[in-house]
Design a protein around this motif. Structure first.
Motif, mmCIF file in Angstrom:
data_model
loop_
_atom_site.group_PDB
_atom_site.id
_atom_site.type_symbol
_atom_site.label_atom_id
_atom_site.label_comp_id
_atom_site.label_asym_id
_atom_site.label_seq_id
_atom_site.Cartn_x
_atom_site.Cartn_y
_atom_site.Cartn_z
ATOM 1 N N GLY A 35 0.660 -1.618 0.239
ATOM 2 C CA GLY A 35 0.215 0.276 -0.236
ATOM 3 C C GLY A 35 1.404 1.390 0.371
ATOM 4 O O GLY A 35 1.696 1.156 -1.237
ATOM 5 N N VAL A 36 0.163 2.186 0.623
ATOM 6 C CA VAL A 36 0.590 3.493 0.700
ATOM 7 C C VAL A 36 2.356 3.782 1.287
ATOM 8 O O VAL A 36 3.219 3.608 1.071
ATOM 9 N N LEU A 37 2.354 2.758 2.592
ATOM 10 C CA LEU A 37 3.990 2.967 2.647
ATOM 11 C C LEU A 37 4.803 2.061 2.290
ATOM 12 O O LEU A 37 6.114 2.104 2.191
ATOM 13 N N ARG A 38 4.704 0.860 1.320
ATOM 14 C CA ARG A 38 5.362 0.746 0.266
ATOM 15 C C ARG A 38 5.734 1.225 -0.811
ATOM 16 O O ARG A 38 6.939 1.957 -1.248
ATOM 17 N N ALA A 39 4.851 2.444 -1.307
ATOM 18 C CA ALA A 39 4.962 3.600 -2.087
ATOM 19 C C ALA A 39 6.276 4.505 -1.736
ATOM 20 O O ALA A 39 7.280 4.889 -2.429
ATOM 21 N N TRP A 40 6.242 4.573 -0.117
ATOM 22 C CA TRP A 40 6.841 5.578 0.350
ATOM 23 C C TRP A 40 8.631 4.820 0.652
ATOM 24 O O TRP A 40 9.677 5.350 0.328
ATOM 25 N N LYS A 41 8.384 3.427 0.879
ATOM 26 C CA LYS A 41 9.464 2.739 1.193
ATOM 27 C C LYS A 41 10.201 3.139 -0.697
ATOM 28 O O LYS A 41 11.798 3.602 -0.629
ATOM 29 N N LEU A 42 9.231 3.296 -1.938
ATOM 30 C CA LEU A 42 9.975 3.307 -2.992
ATOM 31 C C LEU A 42 11.161 4.988 -3.353
ATOM 32 O O LEU A 42 11.763 5.546 -3.502
ATOM 33 N N VAL A 43 9.705 5.366 -2.425
ATOM 34 C CA VAL A 43 10.656 6.895 -2.140
ATOM 35 C C VAL A 43 11.610 7.438 -1.219
ATOM 36 O O VAL A 43 12.799 8.065 -2.316
ATOM 37 N N LEU A 44 11.846 6.401 -0.277
ATOM 38 C CA LEU A 44 13.216 6.327 0.383
ATOM 39 C C LEU A 44 14.522 5.712 -0.213
ATOM 40 O O LEU A 44 15.140 6.332 -0.911
ATOM 41 N N LEU A 45 13.987 4.805 -1.261
ATOM 42 C CA LEU A 45 14.943 4.061 -1.816
ATOM 43 C C LEU A 45 15.696 4.758 -3.448
ATOM 44 O O LEU A 45 17.072 5.144 -3.394
ATOM 45 N N ALA A 46 14.430 5.193 -3.984
ATOM 46 C CA ALA A 46 15.022 6.496 -5.338
ATOM 47 C C ALA A 46 15.376 7.621 -4.030
ATOM 48 O O ALA A 46 16.203 8.354 -4.646
ATOM 49 N N GLY A 47 15.116 8.266 -3.347
ATOM 50 C CA GLY A 47 15.577 9.732 -2.503
ATOM 51 C C GLY A 47 16.946 9.291 -2.238
ATOM 52 O O GLY A 47 17.648 10.107 -2.599
ATOM 53 N N LEU A 48 17.185 7.848 -1.829
ATOM 54 C CA LEU A 48 18.830 7.302 -1.304
ATOM 55 C C LEU A 48 19.238 7.762 -3.388
ATOM 56 O O LEU A 48 20.778 7.945 -2.896
ATOM 57 N N GLY A 49 19.287 7.338 -3.554
ATOM 58 C CA GLY A 49 20.233 7.523 -4.998
ATOM 59 C C GLY A 49 20.402 8.902 -5.355
ATOM 60 O O GLY A 49 21.294 9.213 -5.766
ATOM 61 N N ALA A 50 19.313 9.851 -5.094
ATOM 62 C CA ALA A 50 19.381 11.301 -5.329
ATOM 63 C C ALA A 50 20.362 11.850 -4.439
ATOM 64 O O ALA A 50 21.288 12.413 -4.788
ATOM 65 N N THR A 51 19.765 11.512 -3.382
ATOM 66 C CA THR A 51 20.947 12.277 -2.492
ATOM 67 C C THR A 51 22.304 11.799 -2.386
ATOM 68 O O THR A 51 23.473 12.893 -2.289
ATOM 69 N N LEU A 52 22.434 10.152 -2.877
ATOM 70 C CA LEU A 52 23.696 10.008 -3.257
ATOM 71 C C LEU A 52 24.928 10.185 -4.406
ATOM 72 O O LEU A 52 25.775 10.779 -3.919
ATOM 73 N N ALA A 53 23.610 10.518 -5.484
ATOM 74 C CA ALA A 53 24.520 11.158 -6.604
ATOM 75 C C ALA A 53 24.672 12.742 -5.772
ATOM 76 O O ALA A 53 25.863 13.229 -7.064
ATOM 77 N N GLY A 54 24.005 13.598 -5.859
ATOM 78 C CA GLY A 54 24.433 14.887 -4.575
ATOM 79 C C GLY A 54 25.666 14.341 -3.386
ATOM 80 O O GLY A 54 26.557 15.756 -3.769
#
Length: 170
Positions: free
Chosen positions: A59-78
């Motif tokens: 559900g919604v929490l799975r979507a936010w797990k994906l947000v965290l994973l994608a966001g981690l990629g963005a943060t690591l790129a930064g």
């Protein structure tokens, strides 16, 4: 206590992160401080994701797990952009835009799948997405800094509204 921190921490961390990014754009913090902040964010995102992994399977929490994973990629790129000498400005700008758009997608999804105050998430998604458009447009057209600050403010308000609503509702 860890569960309480995990559930309530983002209500402080989200606006704090955007306020810090805004301060960095105003040259109120040194580049080294921004790098340290990125390293701290990398660690917080990893820790939060690992600790919450089992709770975020559907559900919604799975979507936010994906947000965290994608966001981690963005943060690591930064982080990589900050470690380069000289820093890679386009990579840093992409990191900021990614952190506007990725949570906007999570907020939009949440607004479509919750019964309690879904409009708050939808408005938050619109504000964060609009922030990305204003921020990126300002960069692409070469407008003055107030456009960047407006984009950052829109994302901050939209994402903060979403996380405050989530903590309040659940």
């Amino acid at each position: 206590m860890l569960r309480r921190l995990r559930e309530n921490g983002p209500v402080v961390l989200v606006p704090l992160a955007w306020t810090f990014v805004t301060a960095a754009h105003l040259d109120l913090v040194a580049l080294r401080t921004v790098l340290i902040a990125h390293l701290v964010m990398d660690a917080i995102i990893v820790a939060f994701t690992v600790v919450s992994w089992r709770d975020m399977t559907q559900g919604v929490l799975r979507a936010w797990k994906l947000v965290l994973l994608a966001g981690l990629g963005a943060t690591l790129a930064g982080t990589a952009g900050l470690l380069a000498s000289p820093p890679v400005d386009p990579l840093l700008s992409l990191t900021v835009v990614a952190w506007m758009l990725i949570p906007a997608a999570g907020l939009a999804y949440t607004g479509q799948h919750v019964a309690e105050a879904p409009w708050v998430y939808s408005v938050g998604a619109l504000l964060s997405g609009a922030g990305a458009v204003v921020y990126a447009g300002t960069l692409l057209v070469g407008l003055p800094a107030p456009g960047l600050l407006a984009g950052l403010t829109l994302a901050n308000v939209g994402q903060t509204a979403g996380i405050v609503n989530a903590v309040y509702q659940y």
